[in-house]
Write a protein that holds these residues in place. Structure first.
Motif, PDB file in Angstrom:
ATOM      1  N   GLU A 484       0.836  -1.207   0.000  1.00  0.00           N
ATOM      2  CA  GLU A 484       0.000   0.000   0.000  1.00  0.00           C
ATOM      3  C   GLU A 484       0.868   1.252   0.000  1.00  0.00           C
ATOM      4  O   GLU A 484       0.546   2.256  -0.661  1.00  0.00           O
ATOM      5  CB  GLU A 484      -0.914  -0.019   1.227  1.00  0.00           C
ATOM      6  N   VAL A 485       1.980   1.231   0.746  1.00  0.00           N
ATOM      7  CA  VAL A 485       2.918   2.359   0.772  1.00  0.00           C
ATOM      8  C   VAL A 485       3.458   2.626  -0.632  1.00  0.00           C
ATOM      9  O   VAL A 485       3.565   3.776  -1.067  1.00  0.00           O
ATOM     10  CB  VAL A 485       4.085   2.063   1.742  1.00  0.00           C
ATOM     11  N   LEU A 488       0.755   4.323  -2.638  1.00  0.00           N
ATOM     12  CA  LEU A 488       0.594   5.713  -2.214  1.00  0.00           C
ATOM     13  C   LEU A 488       1.718   6.591  -2.772  1.00  0.00           C
ATOM     14  O   LEU A 488       1.489   7.720  -3.212  1.00  0.00           O
ATOM     15  CB  LEU A 488       0.575   5.802  -0.685  1.00  0.00           C
ATOM     16  N   LYS A 503      -0.565  15.067   2.837  1.00  0.00           N
ATOM     17  CA  LYS A 503      -1.551  14.106   3.327  1.00  0.00           C
ATOM     18  C   LYS A 503      -1.093  12.670   3.046  1.00  0.00           C
ATOM     19  O   LYS A 503      -1.197  11.787   3.911  1.00  0.00           O
ATOM     20  CB  LYS A 503      -2.898  14.382   2.658  1.00  0.00           C
ATOM     21  N   ILE A 504      -0.594  12.469   1.814  1.00  0.00           N
ATOM     22  CA  ILE A 504      -0.113  11.135   1.434  1.00  0.00           C
ATOM     23  C   ILE A 504       1.094  10.735   2.286  1.00  0.00           C
ATOM     24  O   ILE A 504       1.216   9.590   2.725  1.00  0.00           O
ATOM     25  CB  ILE A 504       0.249  11.086  -0.062  1.00  0.00           C
ATOM     26  N   ASP A 505       2.016  11.707   2.538  1.00  0.00           N
ATOM     27  CA  ASP A 505       3.209  11.411   3.343  1.00  0.00           C
ATOM     28  C   ASP A 505       2.833  10.971   4.751  1.00  0.00           C
ATOM     29  O   ASP A 505       3.486  10.085   5.338  1.00  0.00           O
ATOM     30  CB  ASP A 505       4.118  12.645   3.415  1.00  0.00           C
ATOM     31  N   ILE A 506       1.786  11.572   5.305  1.00  0.00           N
ATOM     32  CA  ILE A 506       1.326  11.178   6.643  1.00  0.00           C
ATOM     33  C   ILE A 506       0.804   9.748   6.612  1.00  0.00           C
ATOM     34  O   ILE A 506       1.097   8.933   7.502  1.00  0.00           O
ATOM     35  CB  ILE A 506       0.230  12.148   7.140  1.00  0.00           C
ATOM     36  N   GLN A 507       0.017   9.434   5.556  1.00  0.00           N
ATOM     37  CA  GLN A 507      -0.514   8.072   5.426  1.00  0.00           C
ATOM     38  C   GLN A 507       0.619   7.042   5.275  1.00  0.00           C
ATOM     39  O   GLN A 507       0.579   5.961   5.870  1.00  0.00           O
ATOM     40  CB  GLN A 507      -1.456   7.993   4.212  1.00  0.00           C
ATOM     41  N   ILE A 508       1.635   7.443   4.468  1.00  0.00           N
ATOM     42  CA  ILE A 508       2.779   6.546   4.257  1.00  0.00           C
ATOM     43  C   ILE A 508       3.492   6.288   5.587  1.00  0.00           C
ATOM     44  O   ILE A 508       3.857   5.148   5.911  1.00  0.00           O
ATOM     45  CB  ILE A 508       3.757   7.137   3.217  1.00  0.00           C
ATOM     46  N   GLU A 510       2.273   6.442   8.601  1.00  0.00           N
ATOM     47  CA  GLU A 510       1.435   5.597   9.460  1.00  0.00           C
ATOM     48  C   GLU A 510       1.520   4.133   9.044  1.00  0.00           C
ATOM     49  O   GLU A 510       1.657   3.237   9.894  1.00  0.00           O
ATOM     50  CB  GLU A 510      -0.014   6.079   9.400  1.00  0.00           C
ATOM     51  N   GLN A 511       1.432   3.927   7.711  1.00  0.00           N
ATOM     52  CA  GLN A 511       1.485   2.550   7.213  1.00  0.00           C
ATOM     53  C   GLN A 511       2.849   1.911   7.506  1.00  0.00           C
ATOM     54  O   GLN A 511       2.932   0.726   7.847  1.00  0.00           O
ATOM     55  CB  GLN A 511       1.223   2.523   5.701  1.00  0.00           C
TER      56      GLN A 511
END
Length: 592
Positions: A484-485, A488, A503-508, A510-511
């Protein structure tokens, strides 16, 4: 003067010589001289044999360099025996004529030429005094004759005693295995002359195991045995030795034991041969050996092995299994460290028990190899199983029998004056039974016990499997998050929207955090399973029929205390690891 006294007087003479430094050099000096003396006396036998057949014997040695023509004392007009070369000339003769000639023999001319050249390839004359050198020769001339077999056997005894006496002399000590051990191991492996079973010692040292095999074969001869049976003995034994001195000792030892051309004793580092360079036709029916333990090989050695390592004994154990024929039998001396060792040692033991039936471990007490080492040692006996065509994980070892060899009554340890004796192995021999019926007659007693390895393995596999399965699940989940990373990261390609990228960097992030935590949990789960499973390869199993002896020795108590502290620390670390894994899973579940 008897032979034992002669050897001692020779050592005393050498101590007066400025060129000989230490017992190891005295041993080397004596051995090349003993070799030439023994070889000359064997040549006299061969000359007689050839003469009986109407032929003439041709020596591989040039006439001037045969012992009889330069070293032997000869009678003069006064009736007394005198040296053939004067004291002021003999050192020059040995250093500048004898040694260069023997080192330069054409090895391709005959097997005898090759043997003599290999013996003298790295040999040295350490003595500087011609007078002392002649004194040594005179002693050898007086004491060593092969007029009858009894004297030859006595010389063999003295020769082995000399090695025994020098066990503490630096590197010389690593070459000696007590005769009681070699004889017992060979007796139990029982190589058969009628079946023409080949025997190898891949770390043969001075040839103790090989001479025991020769005696074992000869004991199988009878009045009905043919001349071919007697000749076959020489072709059925083989040895490999890395170092010059023990190779020279081994060659001489075999000459003493009636082997005419000890060409089957190769001077080479057995472990330097590439794993895939060993041919199928080099396999043997029996292996008996005491591989050097505690030593380490160069980085270039052992690279092609299934379990690469620098430790000598671990490499030998892998090779021994490879060199055995199907249904071939082996007996190996190994220290306790191999039995309880984990990591690569555990993997080697697993492979051993998969490919072979490890049926017996004789646990020896301390002091068997003293003063060279006080490490406790064991005798491992195993038989090579049939090779299976499928890839299933099959084990030929189901049951392992242990036998604790006890000290004789009144002994607290062994020593040079009180070594281990062959008679002590009578209880083991009476208990042994027959491998043909899977040792059905063996019974447990105060010294013998068995371990159901098959049951232990199945139980360990069952207990470890949930942890391994959990580790796989966690790694699969981590892989999904890592995938998933990647998606993203690709989604931000070509975009200039800063807020979207943030926003994407934060999700990355977290993952990645979740994936990293899952990987840690998977590692801990696998480690928990491994601890359960690999524990079964700890073969350092004490006799369950004997109460643990109360210890009063402060050093032993301290050692035991340190070991206990280590076990406590290991248990604490295990609990911490498993607790951390459980809590991490709990926190991830909450976050998700």
């Amino acid at each position: 003067m008897n032979l034992s006294s002669t050897i001692k007087s020779i050592q005393d003479i050498m101590r007066k010589d400025d060129g000989v430094d230490g017992d190891a050099q005295r041993l080397g000096q004596l051995t090349w001289m003993l070799f030439l003396k023994v070889f000359d006396q064997r040549e006299r036998e061969w000359e007689d044999d050839v003469k009986d057949n109407g032929k003439k014997y041709m020596s591989p040695l040039p006439e001037d360099f045969r012992w009889r023509n330069w070293a032997a004392y000869v009678p003069s007009k006064d009736g007394k025996k005198h040296p053939q070369i004067r004291p002021n000339a003999i050192i020059d003769f040995v250093n500048n004529k004898l040694f260069p000639q023997l080192k330069d023999l054409n090895a391709n001319e005959s097997l005898q030429h090759a043997v003599i050249r290999s013996v003298f390839e790295d040999a040295n004359n350490y003595m500087k005094s011609g007078t002392q050198l002649l004194a040594v020769i005179e002693k050898l001339e007086e004491a060593i004759h092969f007029d009858d077999f009894k004297e030859r056997a006595q010389l063999g005894d003295v020769y082995e005693q000399l090695l025994n006496d020098l066990r503490g002399a630096g590197n010389a000590g690593e070459f000696y295995t007590p005769r009681a051990i070699t004889q017992f191991m060979v007796d139990r492996v029982n190589p058969r002359l009628d079946k023409r079973e080949t025997v190898l010692d891949p770390a043969c040292g001075t040839g103790g195991f090989l001479t025991a095999v020769i005696d074992h074969f000869r004991n199988q001869l009878s009045k009905k045995s043919s001349a071919e049976d007697k000749r076959a003995i020489e072709t059925l034994i083989g040895g490999i030795e890395k170092k010059q001195l023990p190779h020279l000792l081994c060659t001489t030892n075999l000459l003493l034991h009636g082997i005419d051309v000890p060409s089957q004793i190769k001077r080479s580092n057995t472990l330097s041969v590439g794993w895939n360079d060993w041919r199928a036709d080099q396999r043997v029916h029996c292996i008996v050996t005491n591989p050097p333990f505690g030593g380490y090989e160069d980085d270039s050695v052992g690279a092609g092995y299934h379990h690469p390592t620098k430790e000598t004994a671990d490499l030998f154990m892998q090779l021994i299994v490879k060199l055995l024929e199907e249904d071939g039998r082996a007996a190996v001396v190994l220290p306790d460290g191999f039995l309880f060792g984990d990591g690569i040692k555990a993997e080697i033991k697993k492979r051993l028990m998969q490919q072979c039936k490890l049926h017996t471990i004789i646990r020896l007490p301390k002091g068997v190899f003293a003063p060279y080492t006080t490490i406790k040692t064991n005798l491992l006996f195993f038989t090579k199983g049939a090779t299976l065509e499928d890839d299933s994980e099959h084990f030929h070892t189901d049951t392992i029998w242990f036998y604790e060899h006890a000290y004789p009554k009144g002994y607290k340890s062994y020593s040079k004056s009180k070594p281990i004796r062959l008679e002590e192995f009578k209880p083991e021999k009476e208990w042994w039974g027959d491998e043909a019926n899977d040792f059905a007659d063996r019974v447990e007693n105060e010294f013998a016990w068995k371990v159901d390895f098959k049951a232990k393995r199945k139980q360990a596999d069952t207990s470890a499997h949930p942890h391994w399965h959990r580790a796989k699940e966690l790694n699969d989940q981590a892989a999904e998050l890592e995938s998933e990373v990647t998606k993203l990261r690709k989604s931000t390609a070509g975009t200039n929207d800063i807020k979207h990228r943030e926003k994407i960097d934060i999700q990355i992030a977290e993952q990645r955090t979740k994936a990293s935590s899952l990987r840690l949990q998977a590692r801990d789960a696998k480690a928990a399973g491994d601890r359960i499973y690999w524990a079964i390869y700890n073969l350092d199993i004490n006799n369950p029929n004997v109460l643990e002896e109360e210890i009063h020795d402060p050093d032993l108590l301290l050692e035991k205390y340190k070991k206990l502290l280590g076990e406590i620390e290991e248990t604490e670390n295990q609990l911490k690891s498993e607790l951390a894994a459980a809590l991490a899973h709990h926190f991830i579940s909450e976050n998700v």
